[in-house]
Design a protein around this motif. Structure first.
Motif, PDB file in Angstrom:
ATOM      1  N   ILE A  95      40.404  47.471  30.484  1.00  0.00           N
ATOM      2  CA  ILE A  95      41.393  47.317  31.548  1.00  0.00           C
ATOM      3  C   ILE A  95      42.774  47.523  30.936  1.00  0.00           C
ATOM      4  CG2 ILE A  95      42.404  45.788  33.279  1.00  0.00           C
ATOM      5  CD1 ILE A  95      39.713  44.378  33.482  1.00  0.00           C
ATOM      6  N   TYR A  96      43.339  48.696  31.189  1.00  0.00           N
ATOM      7  CA  TYR A  96      44.627  49.058  30.590  1.00  0.00           C
ATOM      8  C   TYR A  96      45.790  48.357  31.295  1.00  0.00           C
ATOM      9  CZ  TYR A  96      48.781  51.876  29.693  1.00  0.00           C
ATOM     10  OH  TYR A  96      50.046  52.281  29.385  1.00  0.00           O
ATOM     11  N   ASN A  97      45.712  48.261  32.607  1.00  0.00           N
ATOM     12  CA  ASN A  97      46.802  47.636  33.361  1.00  0.00           C
ATOM     13  C   ASN A  97      46.275  47.115  34.683  1.00  0.00           C
ATOM     14  OD1 ASN A  97      49.337  46.743  34.007  1.00  0.00           O
ATOM     15  ND2 ASN A  97      50.200  48.764  34.420  1.00  0.00           N
ATOM     16  N   MET A  98      46.916  46.064  35.167  1.00  0.00           N
ATOM     17  CA  MET A  98      46.481  45.453  36.426  1.00  0.00           C
ATOM     18  C   MET A  98      47.627  44.624  36.982  1.00  0.00           C
ATOM     19  SD  MET A  98      43.302  42.856  36.924  1.00  0.00           S
ATOM     20  CE  MET A  98      43.204  41.821  38.368  1.00  0.00           C
ATOM     21  N   ALA A  99      47.781  44.620  38.296  1.00  0.00           N
ATOM     22  CA  ALA A  99      48.809  43.801  38.926  1.00  0.00           C
ATOM     23  C   ALA A  99      48.410  43.499  40.365  1.00  0.00           C
ATOM     24  CB  ALA A  99      50.162  44.498  38.896  1.00  0.00           C
ATOM     25  N   VAL A 100      48.887  42.361  40.847  1.00  0.00           N
ATOM     26  CA  VAL A 100      48.610  41.933  42.215  1.00  0.00           C
ATOM     27  C   VAL A 100      49.919  41.531  42.872  1.00  0.00           C
ATOM     28  CG1 VAL A 100      47.460  40.180  43.651  1.00  0.00           C
ATOM     29  CG2 VAL A 100      46.267  41.166  41.672  1.00  0.00           C
ATOM     30  N   GLU A 101      50.084  41.891  44.132  1.00  0.00           N
ATOM     31  CA  GLU A 101      51.261  41.492  44.916  1.00  0.00           C
ATOM     32  C   GLU A 101      51.372  39.962  44.893  1.00  0.00           C
ATOM     33  OE1 GLU A 101      54.416  42.782  46.505  1.00  0.00           O
ATOM     34  OE2 GLU A 101      52.873  44.240  47.036  1.00  0.00           O
ATOM     35  N   PRO A 102      52.546  39.402  44.532  1.00  0.00           N
ATOM     36  CA  PRO A 102      52.705  37.948  44.444  1.00  0.00           C
ATOM     37  C   PRO A 102      52.238  37.182  45.686  1.00  0.00           C
ATOM     38  CG  PRO A 102      54.601  39.019  43.488  1.00  0.00           C
ATOM     39  CD  PRO A 102      53.765  40.111  44.115  1.00  0.00           C
ATOM     40  N   ASP A 103      52.447  37.735  46.883  1.00  0.00           N
ATOM     41  CA  ASP A 103      52.026  37.052  48.113  1.00  0.00           C
ATOM     42  C   ASP A 103      50.507  36.896  48.196  1.00  0.00           C
ATOM     43  OD1 ASP A 103      54.628  36.831  48.907  1.00  0.00           O
ATOM     44  OD2 ASP A 103      54.558  38.507  50.328  1.00  0.00           O
ATOM     45  N   TYR A 104      49.776  37.617  47.343  1.00  0.00           N
ATOM     46  CA  TYR A 104      48.319  37.580  47.382  1.00  0.00           C
ATOM     47  C   TYR A 104      47.720  36.838  46.191  1.00  0.00           C
ATOM     48  CZ  TYR A 104      48.339  40.745  51.326  1.00  0.00           C
ATOM     49  OH  TYR A 104      48.534  41.292  52.575  1.00  0.00           O
ATOM     50  N   TYR A 105      48.560  36.162  45.395  1.00  0.00           N
ATOM     51  CA  TYR A 105      48.034  35.327  44.327  1.00  0.00           C
ATOM     52  C   TYR A 105      47.157  34.245  44.936  1.00  0.00           C
ATOM     53  CZ  TYR A 105      51.412  37.251  40.951  1.00  0.00           C
ATOM     54  OH  TYR A 105      52.136  38.075  40.121  1.00  0.00           O
ATOM     55  N   GLY A 106      46.043  33.952  44.299  1.00  0.00           N
ATOM     56  CA  GLY A 106      45.143  32.909  44.780  1.00  0.00           C
ATOM     57  C   GLY A 106      44.221  33.347  45.889  1.00  0.00           C
ATOM     58  N   LYS A 107      44.268  34.645  46.268  1.00  0.00           N
ATOM     59  CA  LYS A 107      43.415  35.148  47.350  1.00  0.00           C
ATOM     60  C   LYS A 107      42.296  36.045  46.828  1.00  0.00           C
ATOM     61  CE  LYS A 107      47.075  34.797  50.813  1.00  0.00           C
ATOM     62  NZ  LYS A 107      47.870  35.491  51.852  1.00  0.00           N
ATOM     63  N   TYR A 108      42.017  35.916  45.535  1.00  0.00           N
ATOM     64  CA  TYR A 108      40.888  36.605  44.883  1.00  0.00           C
ATOM     65  C   TYR A 108      41.017  38.129  44.885  1.00  0.00           C
ATOM     66  CZ  TYR A 108      38.807  31.991  44.950  1.00  0.00           C
ATOM     67  OH  TYR A 108      38.591  30.647  44.771  1.00  0.00           O
ATOM     68  N   VAL A 109      42.235  38.632  45.007  1.00  0.00           N
ATOM     69  CA  VAL A 109      42.429  40.079  44.931  1.00  0.00           C
ATOM     70  C   VAL A 109      42.103  40.574  43.525  1.00  0.00           C
ATOM     71  CG1 VAL A 109      44.109  41.950  45.103  1.00  0.00           C
ATOM     72  CG2 VAL A 109      44.154  40.076  46.767  1.00  0.00           C
ATOM     73  N   GLY A 110      42.611  39.869  42.524  1.00  0.00           N
ATOM     74  CA  GLY A 110      42.321  40.226  41.143  1.00  0.00           C
ATOM     75  C   GLY A 110      40.841  40.163  40.831  1.00  0.00           C
ATOM     76  N   HIS A 111      40.166  39.153  41.382  1.00  0.00           N
ATOM     77  CA  HIS A 111      38.723  39.016  41.172  1.00  0.00           C
ATOM     78  C   HIS A 111      37.989  40.237  41.715  1.00  0.00           C
ATOM     79  CE1 HIS A 111      40.001  34.949  40.460  1.00  0.00           C
ATOM     80  NE2 HIS A 111      38.779  34.543  40.200  1.00  0.00           N
ATOM     81  N   LYS A 112      38.357  40.659  42.915  1.00  0.00           N
ATOM     82  CA  LYS A 112      37.673  41.802  43.530  1.00  0.00           C
ATOM     83  C   LYS A 112      37.909  43.081  42.737  1.00  0.00           C
ATOM     84  CE  LYS A 112      37.492  39.896  48.212  1.00  0.00           C
ATOM     85  NZ  LYS A 112      37.838  40.072  49.626  1.00  0.00           N
ATOM     86  N   LEU A 113      39.122  43.241  42.217  1.00  0.00           N
ATOM     87  CA  LEU A 113      39.416  44.408  41.398  1.00  0.00           C
ATOM     88  C   LEU A 113      38.571  44.413  40.124  1.00  0.00           C
ATOM     89  CD1 LEU A 113      43.303  44.518  41.796  1.00  0.00           C
ATOM     90  CD2 LEU A 113      41.760  46.398  42.369  1.00  0.00           C
ATOM     91  N   VAL A 114      38.478  43.264  39.482  1.00  0.00           N
ATOM     92  CA  VAL A 114      37.711  43.170  38.231  1.00  0.00           C
ATOM     93  C   VAL A 114      36.231  43.377  38.485  1.00  0.00           C
ATOM     94  CG1 VAL A 114      36.979  41.591  36.383  1.00  0.00           C
ATOM     95  CG2 VAL A 114      39.397  41.758  37.013  1.00  0.00           C
ATOM     96  N   TRP A 115      35.702  42.784  39.563  1.00  0.00           N
ATOM     97  CA  TRP A 115      34.274  42.945  39.869  1.00  0.00           C
ATOM     98  C   TRP A 115      33.946  44.417  40.136  1.00  0.00           C
ATOM     99  CZ3 TRP A 115      34.722  38.270  43.611  1.00  0.00           C
ATOM    100  CH2 TRP A 115      34.607  37.088  42.869  1.00  0.00           C
ATOM    101  N   GLU A 116      34.823  45.110  40.863  1.00  0.00           N
ATOM    102  CA  GLU A 116      34.587  46.527  41.129  1.00  0.00           C
ATOM    103  C   GLU A 116      34.687  47.334  39.836  1.00  0.00           C
ATOM    104  OE1 GLU A 116      33.471  49.796  43.236  1.00  0.00           O
ATOM    105  OE2 GLU A 116      33.486  47.694  43.905  1.00  0.00           O
ATOM    106  N   ALA A 117      35.634  46.976  38.979  1.00  0.00           N
ATOM    107  CA  ALA A 117      35.769  47.661  37.695  1.00  0.00           C
ATOM    108  C   ALA A 117      34.519  47.473  36.838  1.00  0.00           C
ATOM    109  CB  ALA A 117      36.997  47.154  36.954  1.00  0.00           C
ATOM    110  N   ALA A 118      33.906  46.306  36.911  1.00  0.00           N
ATOM    111  CA  ALA A 118      32.668  46.062  36.166  1.00  0.00           C
ATOM    112  C   ALA A 118      31.545  46.950  36.684  1.00  0.00           C
ATOM    113  CB  ALA A 118      32.283  44.586  36.263  1.00  0.00           C
ATOM    114  N   LYS A 119      31.482  47.106  38.001  1.00  0.00           N
ATOM    115  CA  LYS A 119      30.462  47.992  38.584  1.00  0.00           C
ATOM    116  C   LYS A 119      30.679  49.438  38.129  1.00  0.00           C
ATOM    117  CE  LYS A 119      29.964  45.306  42.863  1.00  0.00           C
ATOM    118  NZ  LYS A 119      30.178  45.355  44.327  1.00  0.00           N
ATOM    119  N   VAL A 120      31.936  49.879  38.159  1.00  0.00           N
ATOM    120  CA  VAL A 120      32.266  51.233  37.739  1.00  0.00           C
ATOM    121  C   VAL A 120      31.922  51.430  36.263  1.00  0.00           C
ATOM    122  CG1 VAL A 120      34.162  52.873  37.371  1.00  0.00           C
ATOM    123  CG2 VAL A 120      34.042  51.551  39.497  1.00  0.00           C
ATOM    124  N   SER A 121      32.204  50.425  35.458  1.00  0.00           N
ATOM    125  CA  SER A 121      31.882  50.495  34.027  1.00  0.00           C
ATOM    126  C   SER A 121      30.384  50.688  33.827  1.00  0.00           C
ATOM    127  CB  SER A 121      32.346  49.221  33.315  1.00  0.00           C
ATOM    128  OG  SER A 121      33.756  49.098  33.371  1.00  0.00           O
TER     129      SER A 121
END
Length: 204
Positions: A95-121
């Motif tokens: 994972i070279y870079n990652m960011a989430v809109e501050p208004d969406y902190y705590g809404k599992y946006v980062g989790h969904k991105l990481v889970w999808e990245a794991a599938k792609v990997s």
């Protein structure tokens, strides 16, 4: 509803915007480089982002969109392929870079991105996906551990001078991102307003 999909050319501006907004949050607390210099460097590294989006053998660029807001981009993740673990020689994604809109902190946006990245990997034949988190950003580190990441290695840094070792310069409080907001939250309730406009920190 948050959906994760491959990035398209129309997403480049949002990815750059989020990169600039979060660039200073990953700077180690011991470094004295300015936030402005880091943002400038971050933009330089994204020069070829439009080409990277379509070079799917080299990387995957994912975006999280909020379908309730007409597909607004609220986060992104850049995943590099063919990184090699130095001790085992195994190929892995990174994972070279990652960011989430501050208004969406705590809404599992980062989790969904990481889970999808794991599938792609996995789809690209990698058994492992790695990332780096700044040691002073406890929030991002704890989020990564909750997601299932394991700590495998520590990066050690020594400041060097004419006589050898010198103290690390450190960052002024006005230049700090995540660490400042955590320190201000420890103040008495009467000073809570002081931290309302401080950045909350990068998230996984």
């Amino acid at each position: 509803m948050i959906e994760v999909r491959p990035a398209q050319l129309r997403d480049v501006a949002d990815i750059k915007r989020l990169t600039l907004a979060s660039a200073d949050l990953g700077i180690p607390a011991n470094r004295d480089i300015s936030n402005e210099a880091v943002r400038s460097s971050a933009l330089e590294h994204l020069e070829g982002l439009d080409r990277l989006i379509y070079r799917r053998r080299q990387a995957a660029v994912l975006v999280a969109v909020d379908n309730a807001k007409e597909g607004a981009v609220v986060g992104f993740l850049i995943l590099e392929f063919n990184q090699v673990e130095e001790t085992t020689g195994e190929s892995q994604s990174f994972i070279y870079n990652m960011a989430v809109e501050p208004d969406y902190y705590g809404k599992y946006v980062g989790h969904k991105l990481v889970w999808e990245a794991a599938k792609v990997s996995h789809q690209h034949g990698f058994r492992y996906m790695t990332s780096r988190v700044t040691a002073s950003n406890e929030r991002a580190l704890l989020s990564a551990i909750k997601l299932g990441f394991e700590i495998e290695r520590y990066q050690l840094t020594l400041a060097c001078g004419p006589e050898g070792r010198v103290p690390m310069p450190g960052r002024p409080m006005s230049e700090r991102g995540h660490a400042v907001s955590r320190l201000l939250r420890k103040r008495k309730p009467g000073t809570q307003r002081d931290c309302q406009n401080q950045p909350s920190g990068e998230q996984l």
